[in-house]
Every structure is written in C-alpha cells, then in structure tokens.
Design an enzyme around this catalytic site. Structure first.
Site, short mmCIF file in Angstrom:
data_model
loop_
_atom_site.label_atom_id
_atom_site.label_comp_id
_atom_site.label_asym_id
_atom_site.label_seq_id
_atom_site.Cartn_x
_atom_site.Cartn_y
_atom_site.Cartn_z
N CYS A 157 -34.88 59.38 -42.01
CA CYS A 157 -35.39 60.00 -40.78
C CYS A 157 -34.80 61.41 -40.64
CB CYS A 157 -35.06 59.14 -39.57
SG CYS A 157 -35.87 57.53 -39.57
N SER A 184 -38.72 62.05 -37.87
CA SER A 184 -39.10 61.08 -36.84
C SER A 184 -37.86 60.68 -36.07
CB SER A 184 -39.73 59.85 -37.52
OG SER A 184 -39.92 58.79 -36.61
N GLN A 185 -38.01 60.50 -34.73
CA GLN A 185 -36.86 60.04 -33.98
C GLN A 185 -37.26 59.20 -32.77
OE1 GLN A 185 -33.99 62.52 -31.54
NE2 GLN A 185 -32.67 61.92 -33.25
N ASN A 194 -27.72 60.86 -33.13
CA ASN A 194 -27.87 61.80 -34.23
C ASN A 194 -27.28 63.16 -33.90
OD1 ASN A 194 -31.08 60.42 -35.10
ND2 ASN A 194 -29.15 60.08 -36.15
N HIS A 224 -40.41 60.68 -30.26
CA HIS A 224 -41.20 59.67 -29.55
C HIS A 224 -40.37 58.72 -28.70
CE1 HIS A 224 -40.34 58.17 -33.69
NE2 HIS A 224 -39.96 57.08 -33.02
N ILE A 225 -41.04 58.21 -27.67
CA ILE A 225 -40.49 57.17 -26.81
C ILE A 225 -41.39 55.95 -26.97
CG2 ILE A 225 -40.01 56.46 -24.44
CD1 ILE A 225 -39.58 59.45 -23.78
N ALA A 281 -37.73 48.73 -32.66
CA ALA A 281 -38.90 48.52 -33.50
C ALA A 281 -38.49 48.66 -34.96
CB ALA A 281 -39.99 49.53 -33.16
#
Length: 282
Positions: A157, A184-185, A194, A224-225, A281
């Site tokens: 990531c 992506s986070q 991070n 993203h949330i 997820a």
C-alpha cells in the site's frame, strides 16, 4: 491544537462530503461475513507535515507510536517479511503457516543491487547516498516490484519513499525531507498510523546522517473510508483536539541499525479515548 488533527478532520470531511462511492461496483475487499466492503473515496489526497514544528500524532485518539515504530523497524531495519519478527499481530491475516507474507515489504528492501561503489540493498543505499551525495535526486526506496507481485500476500500500500535534502540559511545542518507515496489507504484504520511510522523513519534516518528531520509529504492515490467506518469517523472528527505530543529519539543513537523502540521518547501525549473493535476489510 495538533496540526495533524486539523488535517485529518479536514480530509475526512472532504471525503464524506465530496467523495465518490464504490457501492455496487466490483471490489476486491470483503468484510468478515463475506459482504463486499464498499468505500467513499477521494483521488489524489496530499498532506504535508513539518517535523520541525511538531510531531504529527493524532490526539483525537491515541496512535500506538512504539508499535508503529516496531513495524517500520521490521521493514526497513530488519528487512523481514515474517510476522514472527514483529511484535504486533497486524499482519497475521496475510501470513502463511511459516509466518511469511511473501516477497513483500521488508523482503524488497533487503534485495541487493549492483552499483559502481559495490552491492547495496535499498536501505543501505539510501544511507550511503545521504552520507556521500546528499543532494542527489535519486535517493529512494520502492517495494512495488511487478515481477514479484504474484508472490506477495498483499500488494504494498505504502510503496515508495523519496528522500530530498534542503539547506536553510539559518540552519547549521541540512534538512532531510521525505515523500511517502501510497496507492491506497484505509483512512480510519491506517492514516495516522502510516503518517507516524514514516515520521519516525524520517527522524531515524536524519539522526543517522546528522541532519534535521524536516517535511513529510504524504501522497495517497485512493484515500477511502469504508462503509462500516462512516459513523465511527463522524464521531471521531467531532472530538476535542489537544496539543501535539513531544516525540524525540534517544540522542545517543547514530547508527540506523541500532535503534529500538526503547529509543522513542514520547512526552505529553494527551488524547481522546481509543476506538476499539474497528472492522477490517480483507
């Protein structure tokens, strides 16, 4: 008030108010019950943290700074891809029966390449260049190696770090700056984790090469949330904010490979209650 809090709150509000949804689209992640894990996201989110002003730890909730440092040491100092070398369990879901996460992260940092000056792995080359040619524009690490992706249990990531040296007239030492590129986070679970990790990495490297830790520029392609995180984030960003903690390193350590989590000194860390049982997820 912590500037990290202010940036985090603004980022979350912008995603919630103006982001786009992946609901109904084909997505890879799923929840533990097998339901697709949809997100609200923004493209190309950037944040800038100046370590000369303050350490960028959230005070809305506590970030486990020594655990964050431990993972950074696992990748860049131990150059390990085995969870048995890590004190936390954050990578357990991606580890095989031997504890390996495949040819990811620390494995890539430890791969040697040939240069005119000899053979170096990625981290050793960074340290060599910062000591010998600090104003080079080629000082970086990269873990997103296409030929090895099929043998990684999770694609990286946070995949690329670029180091850049500047010299202010009023300073007697150069300043070391860093760009962290992230494809992506998961903003709730991983954003400040991070940020703090790479701020600590910047501090360790700077101290190893006798420089001042400067700016950390964080670039996120897909910020993203997750759908099941929205209510948690809405509550979190309304919490009281406190002054940033003072975070320093043991001044007696000047060898990058000698740092341990005991060398991280955290003072005055006032924060809100921890957020527990965040669904992740996978």
């Amino acid at each position: 008030m912590s500037k990290a809090d202010q940036q985090f709150v603004a980022m979350c509000r912008d995603i919630l108010d103006h982001g786009t949804t992946t609901e109904g689209q084909k997505v890879r992640p799923v929840w533990e019950d097998g339901t697709p894990a949809y997100t609200i996201k923004n493209f190309g989110v950037t944040a800038r943290y100046d370590l000369r002003e303050e350490f960028p730890a959230l005070t809305l909730r506590r970030t486990a700074l020594k655990s964050a440092m431990d993972e950074i040491l696992w990748i860049y100092q131990k150059k390990s891809n085995n969870v048995h070398d890590l004190n936390s369990h954050i990578w357990d879901e991606w580890a095989d029966e031997t504890g390996s996460i495949g040819k990811a992260y620390g494995y890539q940092i430890g791969q040697k390449s040939h240069y005119a000056e000899g053979d170096f792995d990625q981290m050793d080359r960074v340290l060599y260049d910062l000591k010998h040619t600090p104003y080079s524009r080629r000082i970086m690490t990269n873990t997103y190696v296409f030929s090895d992706l099929s043998e990684m249990h999770l694609y990286p990531c946070a995949y690329s770090v670029t180091y850049n040296v500047t010299q202010r007239p009023q300073d007697d030492k150069p300043t070391l700056n860093m760009i962290l590129n992230q494809r992506s986070q998961d903003i709730l679970a991983a954003n400040n984790w991070n940020v703090c990790q790479y701020a600590i990495l910047l501090m360790m490297v700077a101290q190893s090469v006798d420089m001042i830790p400067g700016e950390l520029l964080h670039v996120i392609a897909d910020a993203h949330i997750y759908d099941r995180h929205v209510d948690i984030v809405r509550e979190l960003i309304e919490r009281p904010q406190f002054a940033a903690p003072k975070v320093t390193l043991n001044p007696d350590v000047h060898d990058f490979y000698a740092f341990t989590t005991d060398d991280l000194i955290v003072e005055g860390y006032e924060h809100g209650p921890q957020v527990k049982n965040i669904p992740i997820a996978v």
